[in-house]
Design a protein around this motif. Structure first.
Motif, PDB file in Angstrom:
ATOM      1  N   PRO A  94       5.897 -11.959   2.666  1.00  0.00           N
ATOM      2  CA  PRO A  94       6.620 -13.127   2.158  1.00  0.00           C
ATOM      3  C   PRO A  94       7.530 -13.737   3.223  1.00  0.00           C
ATOM      4  CG  PRO A  94       6.642 -11.376   0.534  1.00  0.00           C
ATOM      5  CD  PRO A  94       6.064 -10.790   1.788  1.00  0.00           C
ATOM      6  N   GLY A  95       7.444 -15.059   3.368  1.00  0.00           N
ATOM      7  CA  GLY A  95       8.272 -15.768   4.326  1.00  0.00           C
ATOM      8  C   GLY A  95       7.851 -15.610   5.774  1.00  0.00           C
ATOM      9  N   LYS A  96       6.724 -14.967   6.017  1.00  0.00           N
ATOM     10  CA  LYS A  96       6.263 -14.705   7.384  1.00  0.00           C
ATOM     11  C   LYS A  96       4.916 -15.379   7.629  1.00  0.00           C
ATOM     12  CE  LYS A  96       9.412 -11.472   8.341  1.00  0.00           C
ATOM     13  NZ  LYS A  96      10.247 -11.354   9.493  1.00  0.00           N
ATOM     14  N   GLY A  97       4.546 -15.428   8.889  1.00  0.00           N
ATOM     15  CA  GLY A  97       3.252 -15.975   9.260  1.00  0.00           C
ATOM     16  C   GLY A  97       3.012 -15.804  10.731  1.00  0.00           C
ATOM     17  N   HIS A  98       1.825 -16.191  11.160  1.00  0.00           N
ATOM     18  CA  HIS A  98       1.520 -16.084  12.590  1.00  0.00           C
ATOM     19  C   HIS A  98       1.657 -17.452  13.235  1.00  0.00           C
ATOM     20  CE1 HIS A  98      -2.487 -17.842  12.107  1.00  0.00           C
ATOM     21  NE2 HIS A  98      -2.685 -17.017  11.096  1.00  0.00           N
ATOM     22  N   ASP A  99       2.170 -17.427  14.454  1.00  0.00           N
ATOM     23  CA  ASP A  99       2.416 -18.658  15.192  1.00  0.00           C
ATOM     24  C   ASP A  99       1.108 -19.370  15.530  1.00  0.00           C
ATOM     25  OD1 ASP A  99       5.172 -18.328  15.187  1.00  0.00           O
ATOM     26  OD2 ASP A  99       5.158 -17.180  17.048  1.00  0.00           O
ATOM     27  N   ARG A 100       1.252 -20.638  15.842  1.00  0.00           N
ATOM     28  CA  ARG A 100       0.130 -21.483  16.245  1.00  0.00           C
ATOM     29  C   ARG A 100      -0.584 -20.851  17.442  1.00  0.00           C
ATOM     30  NH1 ARG A 100      -1.394 -27.240  16.669  1.00  0.00           N
ATOM     31  NH2 ARG A 100      -1.534 -27.698  18.888  1.00  0.00           N
ATOM     32  N   HIS A 101      -1.879 -20.720  17.313  1.00  0.00           N
ATOM     33  CA  HIS A 101      -2.710 -20.116  18.351  1.00  0.00           C
ATOM     34  C   HIS A 101      -4.129 -20.633  18.187  1.00  0.00           C
ATOM     35  CE1 HIS A 101      -3.612 -17.668  14.860  1.00  0.00           C
ATOM     36  NE2 HIS A 101      -4.715 -17.260  15.488  1.00  0.00           N
ATOM     37  N   ASN A 102      -5.019 -20.229  19.084  1.00  0.00           N
ATOM     38  CA  ASN A 102      -6.418 -20.584  18.923  1.00  0.00           C
ATOM     39  C   ASN A 102      -7.310 -19.445  19.381  1.00  0.00           C
ATOM     40  OD1 ASN A 102      -6.305 -20.773  21.721  1.00  0.00           O
ATOM     41  ND2 ASN A 102      -7.484 -22.661  21.813  1.00  0.00           N
ATOM     42  N   HIS A 103      -8.590 -19.579  19.079  1.00  0.00           N
ATOM     43  CA  HIS A 103      -9.619 -18.636  19.507  1.00  0.00           C
ATOM     44  C   HIS A 103     -10.622 -19.465  20.304  1.00  0.00           C
ATOM     45  CE1 HIS A 103      -7.749 -16.008  16.601  1.00  0.00           C
ATOM     46  NE2 HIS A 103      -7.917 -16.942  15.685  1.00  0.00           N
ATOM     47  N   PRO A 104     -10.512 -19.467  21.643  1.00  0.00           N
ATOM     48  CA  PRO A 104     -11.299 -20.378  22.476  1.00  0.00           C
ATOM     49  C   PRO A 104     -12.817 -20.284  22.293  1.00  0.00           C
ATOM     50  CG  PRO A 104      -9.583 -19.316  23.773  1.00  0.00           C
ATOM     51  CD  PRO A 104      -9.590 -18.653  22.425  1.00  0.00           C
ATOM     52  N   ASP A 105     -13.309 -19.123  21.865  1.00  0.00           N
ATOM     53  CA  ASP A 105     -14.759 -18.942  21.798  1.00  0.00           C
ATOM     54  C   ASP A 105     -15.296 -18.690  20.388  1.00  0.00           C
ATOM     55  OD1 ASP A 105     -15.023 -19.145  24.635  1.00  0.00           O
ATOM     56  OD2 ASP A 105     -14.248 -17.100  24.787  1.00  0.00           O
ATOM     57  N   SER A 106     -14.437 -18.773  19.363  1.00  0.00           N
ATOM     58  CA  SER A 106     -14.878 -18.440  18.006  1.00  0.00           C
ATOM     59  C   SER A 106     -14.375 -19.438  16.981  1.00  0.00           C
ATOM     60  CB  SER A 106     -14.351 -17.057  17.586  1.00  0.00           C
ATOM     61  OG  SER A 106     -14.857 -16.040  18.401  1.00  0.00           O
ATOM     62  N   GLU A 107     -15.239 -19.744  16.012  1.00  0.00           N
ATOM     63  CA  GLU A 107     -14.792 -20.447  14.821  1.00  0.00           C
ATOM     64  C   GLU A 107     -14.252 -19.395  13.859  1.00  0.00           C
ATOM     65  OE1 GLU A 107     -18.146 -22.402  12.979  1.00  0.00           O
ATOM     66  OE2 GLU A 107     -19.348 -20.594  13.055  1.00  0.00           O
ATOM     67  N   GLU A 108     -13.446 -19.835  12.883  1.00  0.00           N
ATOM     68  CA  GLU A 108     -12.851 -18.902  11.930  1.00  0.00           C
ATOM     69  C   GLU A 108     -12.956 -19.477  10.528  1.00  0.00           C
ATOM     70  OE1 GLU A 108      -8.677 -16.427  11.272  1.00  0.00           O
ATOM     71  OE2 GLU A 108      -8.760 -17.982  12.800  1.00  0.00           O
TER      72      GLU A 108
END
Length: 138
Positions: free
Chosen positions: A43-57
């Protein structure tokens, strides 16, 4: 050939914002080309903005409610039953906006993007069978 995965027999990846159990990865299942796991955001948490250069999600929301961003788009709400597609290399973030855990299923295609998470400063690996406790800080 393996027919099912016992989640109690695999390690848990722990972060300040939550937990991940990777049930299928190219490194853990012979012949696997994708990654599949369950993500728990506190609750109240999350992961920062990032990307996966070689994978779709693809994310599938099992329970809870949160806020998702993809690319330069505005944040949008997510809840149980929602499916979120994140194109290859698109920057994104997910935050839990509710009082309960936000549980997601995560798929990477091709698999392997999960390895990048192990380099984060808050990463810890809990051995199979060890349980992460949730504690109140204040």
């Amino acid at each position: 050939m393996m027919k099912n995965v016992d989640k109690n027999a695999i390690a848990t990846h722990s972060f300040d914002w939550g937990l991940i159990k990777w049930s299928v990865t190219p490194d853990s299942i012979e012949g696997a080309k994708v990654t599949f796991g369950e993500v728990v955001l506190l609750p109240g948490k999350g992961h920062d903005r990032h990307n996966h250069p070689d994978s779709e999600e693809i994310l599938y929301v099992l329970s809870g409610e949160g806020e998702q961003t993809i690319g330069d788009g505005e944040p949008f709400p997510v809840k149980a039953g929602d499916v979120i597609y994140i194109p290859t290399a698109a920057f994104h973030s997910t935050y839990n906006t509710g009082w309960e855990t936000l549980r997601l299923l995560a798929f990477y295609n091709p698999g392997g993007a999960e390895k990048g998470l192990t380099g984060l400063p808050d990463f810890q690996e809990l051995p199979a069978g060890e349980i992460q406790s949730y504690t109140r800080t204040k």
